[in-house]
Design a protein around this motif. Structure first.
Motif, PDB file in Angstrom:
ATOM      1  N   TRP A  57       0.930  -1.322  -0.015  1.00 46.91           N
ATOM      2  CA  TRP A  57       0.080  -0.019  -0.040  1.00 46.91           C
ATOM      3  C   TRP A  57       0.959   1.242   0.260  1.00 46.91           C
ATOM      4  CZ3 TRP A  57      -4.734  -0.456  -1.103  1.00 46.91           C
ATOM      5  CH2 TRP A  57      -5.388  -1.796  -0.740  1.00 46.91           C
ATOM      6  N   ALA A  58       1.955   1.220   0.586  1.00 43.34           N
ATOM      7  CA  ALA A  58       2.959   2.473   0.782  1.00 43.34           C
ATOM      8  C   ALA A  58       3.422   2.681  -0.747  1.00 43.34           C
ATOM      9  CB  ALA A  58       3.841   2.367   1.798  1.00 43.34           C
ATOM     10  N   GLY A  59       3.455   1.788  -1.582  1.00 41.57           N
ATOM     11  CA  GLY A  59       4.148   1.795  -2.739  1.00 41.57           C
ATOM     12  C   GLY A  59       3.287   2.252  -3.803  1.00 41.57           C
ATOM     13  N   LEU A  60       1.959   2.444  -3.778  1.00 40.64           N
ATOM     14  CA  LEU A  60       1.108   2.701  -4.482  1.00 40.64           C
ATOM     15  C   LEU A  60       1.531   4.269  -5.255  1.00 40.64           C
ATOM     16  CD1 LEU A  60      -2.466   1.828  -2.919  1.00 40.64           C
ATOM     17  CD2 LEU A  60      -1.174   0.550  -4.817  1.00 40.64           C
ATOM     18  N   PRO A  61       1.129   4.329  -6.559  1.00 41.71           N
ATOM     19  CA  PRO A  61       1.482   5.669  -7.325  1.00 41.71           C
ATOM     20  C   PRO A  61       0.452   6.538  -6.760  1.00 41.71           C
ATOM     21  CG  PRO A  61       0.964   3.847  -8.857  1.00 41.71           C
ATOM     22  CD  PRO A  61       1.114   3.262  -7.722  1.00 41.71           C
ATOM     23  N   LEU A  62       1.073   7.955  -6.797  1.00 40.38           N
ATOM     24  CA  LEU A  62       0.207   8.953  -5.916  1.00 40.38           C
ATOM     25  C   LEU A  62      -1.061   9.152  -6.628  1.00 40.38           C
ATOM     26  CD1 LEU A  62      -0.052  11.404  -4.084  1.00 40.38           C
ATOM     27  CD2 LEU A  62       1.236  12.764  -5.961  1.00 40.38           C
ATOM     28  N   ASP A  63      -1.203   9.009  -7.812  1.00 43.29           N
ATOM     29  CA  ASP A  63      -2.691   9.144  -8.521  1.00 43.29           C
ATOM     30  C   ASP A  63      -3.914   8.219  -8.008  1.00 43.29           C
ATOM     31  OD1 ASP A  63      -1.231   7.112  -9.807  1.00 43.29           O
ATOM     32  OD2 ASP A  63      -2.238   7.635 -11.701  1.00 43.29           O
ATOM     33  N   VAL A  64      -3.193   7.095  -7.764  1.00 42.67           N
ATOM     34  CA  VAL A  64      -4.047   5.955  -7.201  1.00 42.67           C
ATOM     35  C   VAL A  64      -4.375   6.300  -5.776  1.00 42.67           C
ATOM     36  CG1 VAL A  64      -4.117   3.494  -6.495  1.00 42.67           C
ATOM     37  CG2 VAL A  64      -3.182   4.159  -8.551  1.00 42.67           C
ATOM     38  N   ILE A  65      -3.547   6.780  -4.956  1.00 42.49           N
ATOM     39  CA  ILE A  65      -3.720   7.099  -3.505  1.00 42.49           C
ATOM     40  C   ILE A  65      -4.689   8.163  -3.546  1.00 42.49           C
ATOM     41  CG2 ILE A  65      -2.529   7.891  -1.337  1.00 42.49           C
ATOM     42  CD1 ILE A  65      -0.105   6.662  -2.112  1.00 42.49           C
ATOM     43  N   LEU A  66      -4.656   8.969  -4.375  1.00 43.39           N
ATOM     44  CA  LEU A  66      -5.541  10.326  -4.294  1.00 43.39           C
ATOM     45  C   LEU A  66      -6.773   9.906  -4.757  1.00 43.39           C
ATOM     46  CD1 LEU A  66      -3.361  13.263  -5.959  1.00 43.39           C
ATOM     47  CD2 LEU A  66      -3.847  12.920  -3.450  1.00 43.39           C
ATOM     48  N   ALA A  67      -7.134   8.852  -5.823  1.00 47.04           N
ATOM     49  CA  ALA A  67      -8.172   8.265  -6.272  1.00 47.04           C
ATOM     50  C   ALA A  67      -8.824   7.595  -4.799  1.00 47.04           C
ATOM     51  CB  ALA A  67      -8.121   7.420  -7.165  1.00 47.04           C
ATOM     52  N   VAL A  68      -8.170   7.053  -3.993  1.00 44.72           N
ATOM     53  CA  VAL A  68      -8.833   6.313  -2.804  1.00 44.72           C
ATOM     54  C   VAL A  68      -9.372   7.090  -1.941  1.00 44.72           C
ATOM     55  CG1 VAL A  68      -8.255   4.671  -1.057  1.00 44.72           C
ATOM     56  CG2 VAL A  68      -7.292   3.999  -3.408  1.00 44.72           C
ATOM     57  N   LEU A  69      -8.395   8.070  -1.602  1.00 45.55           N
ATOM     58  CA  LEU A  69      -8.604   9.139  -0.550  1.00 45.55           C
ATOM     59  C   LEU A  69      -9.847   9.932  -1.004  1.00 45.55           C
ATOM     60  CD1 LEU A  69      -5.228  10.362   0.543  1.00 45.55           C
ATOM     61  CD2 LEU A  69      -6.752   8.752   1.659  1.00 45.55           C
ATOM     62  N   GLY A  70     -10.061  10.379  -2.460  1.00 46.46           N
ATOM     63  CA  GLY A  70     -10.942  11.093  -2.937  1.00 46.46           C
ATOM     64  C   GLY A  70     -12.466  10.485  -2.675  1.00 46.46           C
ATOM     65  N   LYS A  71     -12.320   9.101  -2.570  1.00 53.98           N
ATOM     66  CA  LYS A  71     -13.769   8.503  -2.345  1.00 53.98           C
ATOM     67  C   LYS A  71     -14.128   8.700  -0.817  1.00 53.98           C
ATOM     68  CE  LYS A  71     -13.953   6.741  -6.703  1.00 53.98           C
ATOM     69  NZ  LYS A  71     -15.230   7.493  -7.579  1.00 53.98           N
ATOM     70  N   LEU A  72     -13.475   9.207   0.153  1.00 53.11           N
ATOM     71  CA  LEU A  72     -13.586   9.046   1.642  1.00 53.11           C
ATOM     72  C   LEU A  72     -14.165  10.166   1.949  1.00 53.11           C
ATOM     73  CD1 LEU A  72     -10.595   6.926   2.701  1.00 53.11           C
ATOM     74  CD2 LEU A  72     -12.859   6.089   2.285  1.00 53.11           C
ATOM     75  N   ASP A  73     -14.921  10.301   3.205  1.00 54.54           N
ATOM     76  CA  ASP A  73     -15.527  11.397   3.639  1.00 54.54           C
ATOM     77  C   ASP A  73     -14.185  12.156   4.337  1.00 54.54           C
ATOM     78  OD1 ASP A  73     -15.941  12.694   6.477  1.00 54.54           O
ATOM     79  OD2 ASP A  73     -17.781  12.977   5.358  1.00 54.54           O
ATOM     80  N   HIS A  74     -13.971  13.414   4.543  1.00 49.33           N
ATOM     81  CA  HIS A  74     -13.004  14.136   4.801  1.00 49.33           C
ATOM     82  C   HIS A  74     -12.807  13.670   6.574  1.00 49.33           C
ATOM     83  CE1 HIS A  74     -13.598  16.434   1.162  1.00 49.33           C
ATOM     84  NE2 HIS A  74     -12.368  16.640   1.118  1.00 49.33           N
ATOM     85  N   VAL A  75     -13.526  13.368   6.971  1.00 44.82           N
ATOM     86  CA  VAL A  75     -13.048  13.039   8.398  1.00 44.82           C
ATOM     87  C   VAL A  75     -12.310  11.609   8.499  1.00 44.82           C
ATOM     88  CG1 VAL A  75     -14.076  12.238  10.718  1.00 44.82           C
ATOM     89  CG2 VAL A  75     -15.091  14.008   9.349  1.00 44.82           C
TER      90      VAL A  75
END
Length: 282
Positions: free
Chosen positions: A18-36
């Motif tokens: 999980w730590a080695g995922l590309p930045l765009d993939v990490i942002l795509a995952v985080l973008g699906k979550l509530d900001h809390v």
């Protein structure tokens, strides 16, 4: 030395870094979550995820802070949310937007200091929706709204202290691009009775409105006429729970409104629903 079974070797090969995922993939995952969740949960997974949650303003262009995450009646898995200070979480999200926040939707007891902070940190805000912000005052809200001239969408739901003609006039004069306005509160707040049609005069200054939603308001027919005469571009009007008598003159004034939801329409819909519930299944 015992050797690993083929099945355990396959499981190790399938483990994801999980730590080695590309930045765009990490942002795509985080973008699906509530900001809390981003700020106190997923954003703490590892260093690369923390860096993305901290240093990428794009995650915070549209901020959504929901109070239902701290519901004390939820199960044990979410107990760690109970002690969160949502106002501080909201400040952190706005701060990380680095001046690029365009939409803020919040359901928490925000106060005047937070509204001032939001206006200072998000001068390009286009959408503001506040729910249950009982600690905010009309004066504090007015001071903040004057700093948000690009606002196009405003919703105030169950914000008991945000009312009155002067407040809505300030919104109309300070936000010339405002296209959508919604307000919802309880009839039981008797302070609003004397302001019911005065507030309509305030809303009438929002002359570029395309949609207007007023729920649970004591607005009368005269107040609605004032709004319609001043807002010729209305395309959607929802006045559920208002004290409106729709005569032929008023219906003619609403003739060009594409989406029209009247109190009687809601009553009719509710009666049909209750009738269907009483019918026995075939």
């Amino acid at each position: 030395m015992p050797t690993a079974s083929p099945s355990s070797r396959r499981r190790r090969r399938r483990r994801r870094d999980w730590a080695g995922l590309p930045l765009d993939v990490i942002l795509a995952v985080l973008g699906k979550l509530d900001h809390v969740d981003v700020l106190v949960g997923a954003g703490q997974v590892c260093r690369s995820w923390r860096r993305a949650a901290r240093d990428e303003p794009t995650l915070y262009h549209r901020i959504d802070i929901h109070g239902d995450l701290v519901d004390p009646y939820r199960d044990d898995e979410t107990e760690f949310y109970d002690d969160l200070n949502l106002a501080e979480v909201a400040r952190a999200a706005v701060r990380r937007a680095a001046g690029q926040c365009e939409a803020f939707w919040g359901e928490f007891p925000g106060d005047d200091s937070f509204l001032h902070f939001l206006a200072e940190q998000a001068p390009s805000l286009k959408s503001l929706r506040l729910h249950s912000c009982d600690d905010a005052s009309s004066q504090g809200f007015a001071e903040a709204i004057r700093k948000l001239p690009l606002l196009e969408d405003l919703e105030l739901s169950l914000c008991s202290n945000l009312f009155g003609k002067e407040l809505f006039q300030t919104v109309g004069h300070s936000c010339p691009r405002l296209k959508h306005f919604a307000r919802w509160h309880f009839h039981s707040d008797r302070r609003h009775i004397k302001y019911r049609d005065e507030e309509a005069a305030g809303i009438a200054t929002m002359t570029e409105l395309r949609s207007l939603k007023i729920h649970g308001n004591l607005l009368t027919t005269n107040g609605l006429v004032t709004i319609l005469d001043s807002c010729p571009n209305l395309e959607s009007l929802d006045i559920d729970g208002c004290n409106i008598n729709m005569d032929d003159v008023l219906r003619e004034k609403c003739a060009n409104i594409k989406m029209l939801m009247l109190p009687e329409d809601n009553l009719s819909r509710n009666l049909k629903f209750l009738k269907s519930r009483r019918q026995k299944p075939e």
